[in-house]
Design a protein around this motif. Structure first.
Motif, short mmCIF file in Angstrom:
data_model
loop_
_atom_site.label_atom_id
_atom_site.label_comp_id
_atom_site.label_asym_id
_atom_site.label_seq_id
_atom_site.Cartn_x
_atom_site.Cartn_y
_atom_site.Cartn_z
N GLU A 159 0.79 -1.28 0.01
CA GLU A 159 -0.06 -0.17 0.05
C GLU A 159 0.92 1.33 0.07
OE1 GLU A 159 -3.30 0.70 0.18
OE2 GLU A 159 -3.62 -1.38 -0.51
N MET A 160 1.71 1.02 0.63
CA MET A 160 2.78 2.29 0.86
C MET A 160 4.23 1.87 0.97
SD MET A 160 2.17 5.80 2.94
CE MET A 160 1.86 5.07 4.52
N LEU A 161 5.13 2.67 0.31
CA LEU A 161 6.37 2.76 0.55
C LEU A 161 7.08 4.02 1.21
CD1 LEU A 161 9.40 1.53 -0.02
CD2 LEU A 161 9.24 2.18 -2.14
N SER A 162 7.83 3.98 2.33
CA SER A 162 8.16 5.06 2.83
C SER A 162 9.80 4.80 3.25
CB SER A 162 7.45 5.71 4.26
OG SER A 162 6.28 5.61 4.09
N LEU A 163 10.52 6.13 3.67
CA LEU A 163 11.92 5.91 4.03
C LEU A 163 11.91 6.67 5.30
CD1 LEU A 163 14.86 5.22 3.27
CD2 LEU A 163 15.12 7.48 2.24
N ASP A 164 12.50 5.86 6.25
CA ASP A 164 12.64 6.59 7.61
C ASP A 164 14.04 6.91 7.90
OD1 ASP A 164 12.59 7.66 10.30
OD2 ASP A 164 11.50 6.00 10.87
N ALA B 106 12.51 -4.08 -7.18
CA ALA B 106 11.14 -4.47 -6.88
C ALA B 106 10.56 -3.07 -6.77
CB ALA B 106 11.12 -4.99 -5.66
N PHE B 107 11.00 -2.07 -6.33
CA PHE B 107 10.34 -0.81 -6.29
C PHE B 107 10.14 -0.02 -7.41
CE2 PHE B 107 12.75 -0.05 -1.75
CZ PHE B 107 11.68 -0.96 -1.17
N ALA B 108 10.98 -0.19 -8.48
CA ALA B 108 10.93 0.28 -9.77
C ALA B 108 9.84 -0.24 -10.40
CB ALA B 108 12.22 0.20 -10.64
N ILE C 107 5.40 4.81 -9.51
CA ILE C 107 6.68 5.28 -8.81
C ILE C 107 7.86 6.15 -9.47
CG2 ILE C 107 8.20 3.38 -9.37
CD1 ILE C 107 8.67 3.44 -6.06
N ARG C 108 8.09 7.12 -8.90
CA ARG C 108 9.05 8.14 -9.40
C ARG C 108 10.58 7.47 -9.03
NH1 ARG C 108 7.69 13.70 -8.17
NH2 ARG C 108 9.59 14.09 -9.31
#
Length: 167
Positions: free
Chosen positions: A94-99, A132-134, A139-140
Motif C-alpha cells: 500500500e505504501m513505501l516510505s523511507l525513515d 522491486a520498487f521500480a 513510482i518516480r
C-alpha cells in the motif's frame, strides 16, 4: 591486487562500467562500413541504456554489512533481521516510505492487515529492492533516489497505491 576501496567503488558502479564498455564497442563498430556500422549504432544505444540503468542502481546502493538479509522472490519482499523480520507481497503493498531518522535509515513497507516491515537500507542484498520498487505502478525513481541520498529528519513517503488525502 586491487585496493579494497577501489573494489567497492567498482562493485557499486559495475553496471555503469559495463554499459560504458558496451557503448565504447558500439561507437567503435559504428565507424565501420555496411552492416557493422548499423550494428554499432544499435550496440551503442544499448550501452547508453545500460549506463543509465547502472547509474540509478549505483545511486541506490548504500553498501552492505547492515543488519539482516533481504530476498526478493516471486513477487514478495522478505527481510530476516536479528530483531525482526517478515514478508510483504509487492502486489499488495500500500505504501513505501523511507525513515532517515533510524540508524541506519530504513525502508518502511506497509501492507494492509500486517505490521509494517522495516528494512535497513544497508541490509545484505538490499540493492535487489531497487528493481522491486521500480516495478511499482507510477513510482518516480528519481524521487526515490533523491530521498535516499538526501537524508533528513522526517519520514518520506516515496510511493502510495492510492493518493494520500490531505486534511
Amino acid at each position: 591486487m586491487i585496493r579494497p576501496e577501489a573494489r567497492e567503488v567498482l562493485a557499486r558502479w559495475r553496471e555503469a562500467v559495463i554499459g560504458l564498455a558496451i557503448l565504447g564497442l558500439g561507437l567503435y563498430w559504428s565507424t565501420g562500413f555496411g552492416i557493422l556500422q548499423w550494428v554499432g549504432f544499435v550496440v551503442a544505444a544499448i550501452g547508453a541504456v545500460v549506463i543509465f540503468s547502472g547509474v540509478q542502481h549505483a545511486r541506490f546502493r548504500s553498501g552492505n554489512g547492515g543488519p539482516g538479509v533481504v530476498t526478493v522472490d516471486e513477487g514478495a519482499i522478505s527481510y530476516f533481521g536479528p530483531f525482526n523480520g517478515g514478508s510483504v507481497s509487492i502486489r499488495e503493498l500500500e505504501m513505501l516510505s523511507l525513515d532517515p531518522r533510524a540508524e541506519p535509515p530504513v525502508w518502511v513497507l506497509s501492507q494492509p492487515g500486517q505490521a509494517d516491515l522495516y528494512v535497513p537500507v544497508n541490509a545484505e542484498a538490499a540493492d535487489s529492492l531497487f528493481d522491486a520498487f521500480a516495478a511499482l505502478p507510477g513510482i518516480r525513481t528519481d524521487h526515490l533516489l533523491a530521498a535516499l541520498n538526501k537524508g533528513g529528519d522526517d519520514v518520506v513517503v516515496i510511493w502510495a497505491k492510492r493518493p494520500l488525502s490531505v486534511h
